[in-house]
Design a protein around this motif. Structure first.
Motif, mmCIF file in Angstrom:
data_model
loop_
_atom_site.group_PDB
_atom_site.id
_atom_site.type_symbol
_atom_site.label_atom_id
_atom_site.label_comp_id
_atom_site.label_asym_id
_atom_site.label_seq_id
_atom_site.Cartn_x
_atom_site.Cartn_y
_atom_site.Cartn_z
ATOM 1 N N ASN A 77 -40.696 13.322 -4.256
ATOM 2 C CA ASN A 77 -39.952 14.341 -3.510
ATOM 3 C C ASN A 77 -39.155 13.771 -2.345
ATOM 4 O OD1 ASN A 77 -42.009 13.643 -1.825
ATOM 5 N ND2 ASN A 77 -42.774 15.720 -1.469
ATOM 6 N N THR A 78 -38.901 12.454 -2.369
ATOM 7 C CA THR A 78 -38.231 11.796 -1.238
ATOM 8 C C THR A 78 -36.871 12.406 -0.925
ATOM 9 O OG1 THR A 78 -39.328 9.687 -1.575
ATOM 10 C CG2 THR A 78 -37.232 9.614 -0.454
ATOM 11 N N LEU A 79 -36.162 12.865 -1.952
ATOM 12 C CA LEU A 79 -34.818 13.398 -1.729
ATOM 13 C C LEU A 79 -34.828 14.625 -0.829
ATOM 14 C CD1 LEU A 79 -33.307 13.044 -5.314
ATOM 15 C CD2 LEU A 79 -33.029 11.516 -3.361
ATOM 16 N N LEU A 80 -35.996 15.211 -0.648
ATOM 17 C CA LEU A 80 -36.109 16.384 0.211
ATOM 18 C C LEU A 80 -36.401 16.016 1.666
ATOM 19 C CD1 LEU A 80 -38.322 18.604 -2.139
ATOM 20 C CD2 LEU A 80 -35.816 18.602 -1.933
ATOM 21 N N VAL A 81 -36.653 14.715 1.922
ATOM 22 C CA VAL A 81 -37.045 14.261 3.254
ATOM 23 C C VAL A 81 -35.962 13.350 3.829
ATOM 24 C CG1 VAL A 81 -38.807 13.084 4.615
ATOM 25 C CG2 VAL A 81 -39.464 14.373 2.564
ATOM 26 N N GLU A 82 -35.369 13.761 4.927
ATOM 27 C CA GLU A 82 -34.309 12.963 5.542
ATOM 28 C C GLU A 82 -34.889 11.687 6.160
ATOM 29 O OE1 GLU A 82 -30.637 13.517 8.747
ATOM 30 O OE2 GLU A 82 -32.182 15.049 8.538
ATOM 31 N N ASN A 83 -34.204 10.557 5.947
ATOM 32 C CA ASN A 83 -34.579 9.260 6.522
ATOM 33 C C ASN A 83 -35.973 8.802 6.099
ATOM 34 O OD1 ASN A 83 -32.126 9.169 7.938
ATOM 35 N ND2 ASN A 83 -33.011 10.317 9.655
ATOM 36 N N ALA A 84 -36.433 9.214 4.931
ATOM 37 C CA ALA A 84 -37.754 8.797 4.454
ATOM 38 C C ALA A 84 -37.758 7.304 4.155
ATOM 39 C CB ALA A 84 -38.141 9.577 3.204
ATOM 40 N N LEU A 85 -38.838 6.619 4.580
ATOM 41 C CA LEU A 85 -38.993 5.202 4.267
ATOM 42 C C LEU A 85 -39.676 5.047 2.909
ATOM 43 C CD1 LEU A 85 -40.218 3.618 7.629
ATOM 44 C CD2 LEU A 85 -37.884 3.843 6.769
ATOM 45 N N PRO A 86 -39.463 3.925 2.244
ATOM 46 C CA PRO A 86 -40.219 3.657 1.015
ATOM 47 C C PRO A 86 -41.712 3.567 1.324
ATOM 48 C CG PRO A 86 -38.410 2.076 1.302
ATOM 49 C CD PRO A 86 -38.541 2.822 2.586
ATOM 50 N N VAL A 87 -42.548 3.875 0.334
ATOM 51 C CA VAL A 87 -43.985 3.712 0.513
ATOM 52 C C VAL A 87 -44.432 2.325 0.065
ATOM 53 C CG1 VAL A 87 -44.569 6.137 0.400
ATOM 54 C CG2 VAL A 87 -44.421 4.819 -1.723
ATOM 55 N N CYS A 88 -43.555 1.590 -0.593
ATOM 56 C CA CYS A 88 -43.863 0.203 -0.982
ATOM 57 C C CYS A 88 -42.559 -0.570 -1.110
ATOM 58 C CB CYS A 88 -44.646 0.174 -2.297
ATOM 59 S SG CYS A 88 -45.283 -1.478 -2.710
ATOM 60 N N ILE A 89 -42.564 -1.789 -0.577
ATOM 61 C CA ILE A 89 -41.378 -2.653 -0.612
ATOM 62 C C ILE A 89 -41.827 -4.056 -0.996
ATOM 63 C CG2 ILE A 89 -39.338 -3.474 0.633
ATOM 64 C CD1 ILE A 89 -41.350 -0.950 2.462
ATOM 65 N N ARG A 90 -41.104 -4.668 -1.901
ATOM 66 C CA ARG A 90 -41.379 -6.054 -2.262
ATOM 67 C C ARG A 90 -40.129 -6.653 -2.875
ATOM 68 N NH1 ARG A 90 -45.595 -7.322 -6.680
ATOM 69 N NH2 ARG A 90 -44.600 -9.332 -6.304
ATOM 70 N N ALA A 91 -40.200 -7.940 -3.214
ATOM 71 C CA ALA A 91 -39.065 -8.612 -3.854
ATOM 72 C C ALA A 91 -39.555 -9.342 -5.098
ATOM 73 C CB ALA A 91 -38.406 -9.597 -2.894
ATOM 74 N N SER A 92 -38.619 -9.632 -5.968
ATOM 75 C CA SER A 92 -38.882 -10.509 -7.114
ATOM 76 C C SER A 92 -37.817 -11.583 -7.094
ATOM 77 C CB SER A 92 -38.830 -9.716 -8.424
ATOM 78 O OG SER A 92 -38.989 -10.578 -9.530
ATOM 79 N N VAL A 93 -38.244 -12.803 -6.852
ATOM 80 C CA VAL A 93 -37.315 -13.935 -6.723
ATOM 81 C C VAL A 93 -37.763 -15.050 -7.650
ATOM 82 C CG1 VAL A 93 -36.363 -15.652 -5.143
ATOM 83 C CG2 VAL A 93 -36.817 -13.337 -4.333
ATOM 84 N N LEU A 94 -36.880 -15.538 -8.468
ATOM 85 C CA LEU A 94 -37.219 -16.634 -9.369
ATOM 86 C C LEU A 94 -37.395 -17.915 -8.576
ATOM 87 C CD1 LEU A 94 -34.805 -15.982 -12.360
ATOM 88 C CD2 LEU A 94 -37.251 -15.490 -12.224
ATOM 89 N N PRO A 95 -38.304 -18.823 -9.016
ATOM 90 C CA PRO A 95 -38.522 -20.101 -8.315
ATOM 91 C C PRO A 95 -37.240 -20.903 -8.249
ATOM 92 C CG PRO A 95 -40.216 -19.722 -9.967
ATOM 93 C CD PRO A 95 -39.179 -18.658 -10.188
#
Length: 314
Positions: free
Chosen positions: A296-314
């Motif tokens: 329901n994030t689209l209903l919340v202004e300026n909502a932050l992600p609940v999880c953030i990460r990256a995928s980077v190849l070696p």
């Protein structure tokens, strides 16, 4: 294997309100058994923390400090001794990064997008970095700072650096920036995604592995796991590791955002999925920023992600 670590904590050795012993005891009593001591511009707490550990060897710790200057704050981890910085100038932050690495340490920016002068001199990161491959991590969430604009802009700052700076594998982390006992129930946490053979390795080696391999995960509940094999990206939303979301059904829906230098992609995600990167417009060799939002994030202004990460190849 997932392991929680807290990388930004202060004691009475600088501007905290707890002694080193009290800080360690409070963290342990709150279920945090792996952490770093990062007082401002001092390493005087190192021997005190060692003495406390010798009497209470029920936790793991890192030795670090937070360089605190007029041009930004820099977190140093896995260092042996104090690193001088009084000759630094605004135009060359790389010099200090080199000194941390010369000790075998890891170095990153703390709360890079805080309010600048004249509201808070030095909290906003202003050092000029010429070689972004020297930056090991960025504190994208500082739990002592407001979600918006500080942390929202901090996430974007890391995202742009990771995707735009060729060869830079900058890991995301969070920090409590702990100065006194506080309610952590809504705080983001940093998780290290480790291989099983590292389970008994020193904490310093575990952090170095997680940062260098970009296997740190910043989460406020669900933990997004991913494995990348060529054009294939396997995803799994872990709702068991963090006790705050264990009661959620395994198929709870979230919104997944993927972004690479060439494309952005968004889809609904429940439990597990396997994606073809090319079908998302993402090239096989590109770094990817992954962010998870409540459905329901689209209903919340300026909502932050609940999880953030990256995928980077070696």
């Amino acid at each position: 294997m997932l392991k929680r670590i807290e990388l930004h904590n202060h004691s009475l050795e600088s501007d905290g309100r707890m002694s080193v012993d009290e800080l360690a005891s409070w963290l342990i009593s709150n279920g945090i058994s792996a952490f770093s001591l990062t007082d401002h511009n001092t390493v005087s707490g190192f021997p005190l923390l060692r003495e406390y550990w010798e009497k209470n060897p029920v936790f793991e710790y890192l030795t670090g400090y937070e360089l605190t200057s007029w041009y930004g704050h820099i977190l140093c981890q896995n260092i042996r001794e104090y690193i001088p910085w009084d000759d630094l100038d605004l135009e060359n932050g790389d010099l200090f990064l080199d000194r941390v690495h010369a000790q075998g340490g890891l170095v990153g920016m703390a709360h890079p997008k805080s309010f600048p002068h004249p509201v808070s001199n030095g909290l906003n990161f202003e050092f000029c970095i010429h070689d972004w491959t020297k930056v090991d991590f960025i504190e994208i969430i500082n739990n002592s700072h407001p979600a918006y604009p500080d942390n929202a802009e901090g996430i974007l700052y890391w995202e742009e650096a990771l995707l735009q700076c060729s060869g830079a594998g900058i890991a995301p982390v969070s920090g409590m920036d702990l100065h006194a006992p506080v309610d952590m129930s809504r705080y983001y946490r940093t998780w290290m995604e480790l291989d099983c053979q590292l389970e008994t390795a020193p904490l310093s080696e575990q952090l170095a592995y997680a940062v260098k391999k970009n296997r740190t995960i910043v989460s406020n509940g669900p933990v997004l796991l991913c494995e990348r094999d060529g054009d294939s990206l396997s995803l799994h939303i872990d709702l068991k590791t963090d006790e705050r979301v264990r009661d959620l059904p395994a198929d709870t829906p979230f919104l997944l955002s993927l972004r690479s230098p060439s494309a952005s992609f968004c889809r609904r995600l429940q439990g597990r999925a396997r994606l073809s990167l090319s079908s998302c417009g993402i090239r096989t060799e590109e770094p990817i920023v992954l962010k998870l939002y409540p459905e329901n994030t689209l209903l919340v202004e300026n909502a932050l992600p609940v999880c953030i990460r990256a995928s980077v190849l070696p």
